[in-house]
Design a protein around this motif. Structure first.
Motif, PDB file in Angstrom:
ATOM      1  N   GLY A  34       0.795  -1.219   0.000  1.00  0.00           N
ATOM      2  CA  GLY A  34       0.000   0.000   0.000  1.00  0.00           C
ATOM      3  C   GLY A  34       0.827   1.268   0.000  1.00  0.00           C
ATOM      4  N   VAL A  35       2.056   1.210   0.528  1.00  0.00           N
ATOM      5  CA  VAL A  35       2.961   2.364   0.525  1.00  0.00           C
ATOM      6  C   VAL A  35       4.247   1.940  -0.174  1.00  0.00           C
ATOM      7  CG1 VAL A  35       4.158   4.085   1.907  1.00  0.00           C
ATOM      8  CG2 VAL A  35       1.961   3.179   2.686  1.00  0.00           C
ATOM      9  N   ARG A  36       4.636   2.677  -1.220  1.00  0.00           N
ATOM     10  CA  ARG A  36       5.796   2.306  -2.017  1.00  0.00           C
ATOM     11  C   ARG A  36       6.770   3.479  -2.112  1.00  0.00           C
ATOM     12  NH1 ARG A  36       3.710   0.746  -7.669  1.00  0.00           N
ATOM     13  NH2 ARG A  36       2.428   2.607  -7.305  1.00  0.00           N
ATOM     14  N   LEU A  37       8.056   3.138  -2.197  1.00  0.00           N
ATOM     15  CA  LEU A  37       9.110   4.124  -2.386  1.00  0.00           C
ATOM     16  C   LEU A  37       9.729   3.895  -3.752  1.00  0.00           C
ATOM     17  CD1 LEU A  37      10.845   6.420  -1.200  1.00  0.00           C
ATOM     18  CD2 LEU A  37      12.390   4.660  -0.300  1.00  0.00           C
ATOM     19  N   LEU A  38       9.694   4.923  -4.615  1.00  0.00           N
ATOM     20  CA  LEU A  38      10.196   4.829  -5.977  1.00  0.00           C
ATOM     21  C   LEU A  38      11.353   5.800  -6.163  1.00  0.00           C
ATOM     22  CD1 LEU A  38       6.734   4.961  -7.827  1.00  0.00           C
ATOM     23  CD2 LEU A  38       7.917   2.942  -6.961  1.00  0.00           C
ATOM     24  N   ASP A  39      12.311   5.398  -7.003  1.00  0.00           N
ATOM     25  CA  ASP A  39      13.397   6.317  -7.323  1.00  0.00           C
ATOM     26  C   ASP A  39      12.988   7.192  -8.501  1.00  0.00           C
ATOM     27  OD1 ASP A  39      13.568   4.683  -9.533  1.00  0.00           O
ATOM     28  OD2 ASP A  39      15.443   3.714  -8.929  1.00  0.00           O
ATOM     29  N   ALA A  40      13.910   8.010  -8.972  1.00  0.00           N
ATOM     30  CA  ALA A  40      13.585   8.958 -10.041  1.00  0.00           C
ATOM     31  C   ALA A  40      13.227   8.273 -11.342  1.00  0.00           C
ATOM     32  CB  ALA A  40      14.774   9.913 -10.261  1.00  0.00           C
ATOM     33  N   ALA A  41      13.707   7.034 -11.553  1.00  0.00           N
ATOM     34  CA  ALA A  41      13.396   6.295 -12.776  1.00  0.00           C
ATOM     35  C   ALA A  41      12.095   5.513 -12.666  1.00  0.00           C
ATOM     36  CB  ALA A  41      14.542   5.355 -13.117  1.00  0.00           C
ATOM     37  N   GLY A  42      11.471   5.512 -11.501  1.00  0.00           N
ATOM     38  CA  GLY A  42      10.226   4.784 -11.312  1.00  0.00           C
ATOM     39  C   GLY A  42      10.396   3.381 -10.790  1.00  0.00           C
ATOM     40  N   GLY A  67      19.441  11.989  -5.116  1.00  0.00           N
ATOM     41  CA  GLY A  67      18.442  12.104  -6.153  1.00  0.00           C
ATOM     42  C   GLY A  67      17.049  12.272  -5.564  1.00  0.00           C
ATOM     43  N   THR A  68      16.073  12.259  -6.437  1.00  0.00           N
ATOM     44  CA  THR A  68      14.675  12.453  -6.045  1.00  0.00           C
ATOM     45  C   THR A  68      14.008  11.104  -5.829  1.00  0.00           C
ATOM     46  OG1 THR A  68      14.567  14.519  -7.290  1.00  0.00           O
ATOM     47  CG2 THR A  68      12.476  13.455  -6.731  1.00  0.00           C
ATOM     48  N   TYR A  69      13.149  11.046  -4.815  1.00  0.00           N
ATOM     49  CA  TYR A  69      12.401   9.823  -4.489  1.00  0.00           C
ATOM     50  C   TYR A  69      10.921  10.178  -4.320  1.00  0.00           C
ATOM     51  CZ  TYR A  69      16.954   7.727  -3.781  1.00  0.00           C
ATOM     52  OH  TYR A  69      18.241   7.266  -3.975  1.00  0.00           O
ATOM     53  N   ILE A  70      10.105   9.237  -4.691  1.00  0.00           N
ATOM     54  CA  ILE A  70       8.653   9.428  -4.657  1.00  0.00           C
ATOM     55  C   ILE A  70       8.036   8.395  -3.717  1.00  0.00           C
ATOM     56  CG2 ILE A  70       6.530   9.415  -6.034  1.00  0.00           C
ATOM     57  CD1 ILE A  70       8.269  10.094  -8.465  1.00  0.00           C
ATOM     58  N   VAL A  71       7.147   8.856  -2.858  1.00  0.00           N
ATOM     59  CA  VAL A  71       6.379   7.981  -1.963  1.00  0.00           C
ATOM     60  C   VAL A  71       4.934   7.974  -2.454  1.00  0.00           C
ATOM     61  CG1 VAL A  71       5.601   7.576   0.405  1.00  0.00           C
ATOM     62  CG2 VAL A  71       7.892   8.511  -0.018  1.00  0.00           C
ATOM     63  N   ALA A  72       4.488   6.826  -2.891  1.00  0.00           N
ATOM     64  CA  ALA A  72       3.100   6.648  -3.338  1.00  0.00           C
ATOM     65  C   ALA A  72       2.379   5.780  -2.315  1.00  0.00           C
ATOM     66  CB  ALA A  72       3.052   5.997  -4.717  1.00  0.00           C
ATOM     67  N   PHE A  73       1.183   6.193  -1.940  1.00  0.00           N
ATOM     68  CA  PHE A  73       0.440   5.440  -0.907  1.00  0.00           C
ATOM     69  C   PHE A  73      -1.006   5.240  -1.338  1.00  0.00           C
ATOM     70  CE2 PHE A  73      -0.067   9.924   0.138  1.00  0.00           C
ATOM     71  CZ  PHE A  73      -1.418  10.028   0.434  1.00  0.00           C
ATOM     72  N   ARG A  74      -1.577   4.182  -0.827  1.00  0.00           N
ATOM     73  CA  ARG A  74      -3.010   3.891  -0.948  1.00  0.00           C
ATOM     74  C   ARG A  74      -3.400   3.096   0.294  1.00  0.00           C
ATOM     75  NH1 ARG A  74      -6.826   4.137  -5.004  1.00  0.00           N
ATOM     76  NH2 ARG A  74      -8.634   2.770  -4.767  1.00  0.00           N
ATOM     77  N   VAL A  75      -4.033   3.772   1.241  1.00  0.00           N
ATOM     78  CA  VAL A  75      -4.393   3.176   2.523  1.00  0.00           C
ATOM     79  C   VAL A  75      -5.916   3.137   2.643  1.00  0.00           C
ATOM     80  CG1 VAL A  75      -2.254   3.907   3.629  1.00  0.00           C
ATOM     81  CG2 VAL A  75      -4.250   5.418   3.684  1.00  0.00           C
ATOM     82  N   SER A  96      17.601  15.527 -12.163  1.00  0.00           N
ATOM     83  CA  SER A  96      17.238  16.429 -13.255  1.00  0.00           C
ATOM     84  C   SER A  96      15.877  16.088 -13.842  1.00  0.00           C
ATOM     85  CB  SER A  96      18.317  16.349 -14.355  1.00  0.00           C
ATOM     86  OG  SER A  96      18.458  15.007 -14.806  1.00  0.00           O
ATOM     87  N   ALA A  97      15.495  14.840 -13.782  1.00  0.00           N
ATOM     88  CA  ALA A  97      14.185  14.399 -14.282  1.00  0.00           C
ATOM     89  C   ALA A  97      13.686  13.272 -13.394  1.00  0.00           C
ATOM     90  CB  ALA A  97      14.285  13.942 -15.732  1.00  0.00           C
ATOM     91  N   ALA A  98      12.392  13.254 -13.142  1.00  0.00           N
ATOM     92  CA  ALA A  98      11.799  12.222 -12.301  1.00  0.00           C
ATOM     93  C   ALA A  98      10.448  11.841 -12.886  1.00  0.00           C
ATOM     94  CB  ALA A  98      11.635  12.715 -10.866  1.00  0.00           C
ATOM     95  N   VAL A  99      10.073  10.614 -12.648  1.00  0.00           N
ATOM     96  CA  VAL A  99       8.786  10.138 -13.166  1.00  0.00           C
ATOM     97  C   VAL A  99       7.649  10.829 -12.424  1.00  0.00           C
ATOM     98  CG1 VAL A  99       9.732   7.916 -13.844  1.00  0.00           C
ATOM     99  CG2 VAL A  99       8.765   8.202 -11.554  1.00  0.00           C
ATOM    100  N   ALA A 100       6.502  10.856 -13.077  1.00  0.00           N
ATOM    101  CA  ALA A 100       5.321  11.428 -12.437  1.00  0.00           C
ATOM    102  C   ALA A 100       4.777  10.469 -11.387  1.00  0.00           C
ATOM    103  CB  ALA A 100       4.253  11.727 -13.485  1.00  0.00           C
ATOM    104  N   LEU A 101       3.991  11.000 -10.502  1.00  0.00           N
ATOM    105  CA  LEU A 101       3.384  10.185  -9.455  1.00  0.00           C
ATOM    106  C   LEU A 101       2.470   9.142 -10.089  1.00  0.00           C
ATOM    107  CD1 LEU A 101       2.968   9.856  -6.363  1.00  0.00           C
ATOM    108  CD2 LEU A 101       0.950  11.310  -6.622  1.00  0.00           C
TER     109      LEU A 101
END
Length: 316
Positions: A34-42, A67-75, A96-101
């Motif tokens: 339900g909670v994921r950690l993604l890097d800039a490449a997805g 670099g940039t990291y993305i936290v996506a959640f669905r609880v 410099s570039a990161a994937v969209a949420l």
């Protein structure tokens, strides 16, 4: 609703945080993945998440690169509705570039199936329960054909409720996880659904409808209470009609031979309402109509409530 995160959205950190926390306005439940950690490449990184009351804690690997990291959640919230979203933070310098949420939403077909099943379950429960109450309390004994038809309709309503509740067992977890229609045949979704509170409520609803349907079929129609004097007069009228039946206007010979029997010339069994019979001295019972406003309102109110609930469910 998400109240805040630590680190904040868009924050740039000098070192790798030990954990990431998300705070909500109510207790939430975290499903596996339900909670994921993604890097800039997805790419998804290996993490561990847990929920503590209104806070979700995500353990971060200590060897993260800059670099940039993305936290996506669905609880899952306390009222069983999913809450999804995400945020980003950077370690060292942002990428410099990161994937969209990534989006996390169920398919349209699965959402439509869930809404339809919920509407059918509520409508079947309202109609079935309303008909059973009407059959047990209000329906008179002189309508056996109507009673059988309404009892059959109540059985069909209960069956539709059971079928809809059965479909909701895997459909609700799949919808909460943002899955596809194929989640209905996923064993993991069935196990998750059977362990949920919705499954317990479904079992109670099915058992309640089954017991009520059995009790209604076994109880039969309520007996009509008649005064003892009226019942005695009717028995005497039937006995007299068996001894002598006189049809048409009374003849003078009949008056001379048996004057008390001439009132039976109009109806040997059922005198006119309110008429006093000379042969018994007992007023004839008054027969009320077999249909009234109260049964009509009781039969029309449950379907009306069911349609209102159906429209409400479709509007969610």
């Amino acid at each position: 609703m998400l109240l805040g995160t630590d680190p904040a959205n868009g924050a740039v950190l000098a070192t790798v945080p030990a954990e990431v926390s998300l705070t909500f306005n109510e207790p939430v439940t975290v499903r596996p993945g339900g909670v994921r950690l993604l890097d800039a490449a997805g790419e998804e990184l290996s993490t561990d998440s847990r929920s503590v009351d209104t806070t979700v804690v995500l353990t971060v690997p200590p060897d993260l690169a800059s670099g940039t990291y993305i936290v996506a959640f669905r609880v899952i919230s306390a009222d069983s509705h999913p809450v999804s979203g995400g945020f980003s933070f950077a370690v060292g310098a942002p990428s410099s570039a990161a994937v969209a949420l990534p989006e996390s939403s169920p398919s349209r077909a699965l959402d439509l199936l869930r809404q339809t099943a919920e509407a059918v379950a509520y409508l079947g429960l309202l109609v079935g329960a309303g008909l059973l109450v009407f059959l047990l309390v209000l329906l008179r004994a002189e309508a056996p054909i109507l009673r059988r038809r309404l009892l059959r309709l109540a059985g069909w309503s209960a069956g539709l409720t059971v079928l809809a509740r059965l479909v909701l067992v895997p459909a609700v977890p799949a919808w909460q996880d943002g899955g596809e229609l194929t989640g209905l045949i996923d064993g993991a979704q069935w196990l998750t659904g059977l362990r949920s509170e919705e499954a317990l409520s479904s079992v109670l609803v099915v058992l309640g409808l089954g017991v009520a349907l059995w009790a209604t079929a076994a109880a039969g129609a309520p007996a009509i209470q008649q005064p003892a004097t009226a019942a005695a007069g009717m028995r005497e009228a039937r006995q007299s009609s068996r001894r002598r039946r006189t049809w048409g206007p009374p003849s003078p010979a009949a008056d001379r031979l048996d004057p008390p029997c001439w009132p039976l010339s109009r109806s040997p069994v059922s005198p006119s309402p309110g008429e006093r019979s000379p042969w018994s001295g007992i007023p004839a019972p008054t027969v009320r109509p077999g249909w009234s406003f109260r049964p009509t309102s009781c039969t029309s109110a449950p379907p009306g409530c069911g349609w209102a609930g159906w429209w409400h469910c479709l509007g969610l």
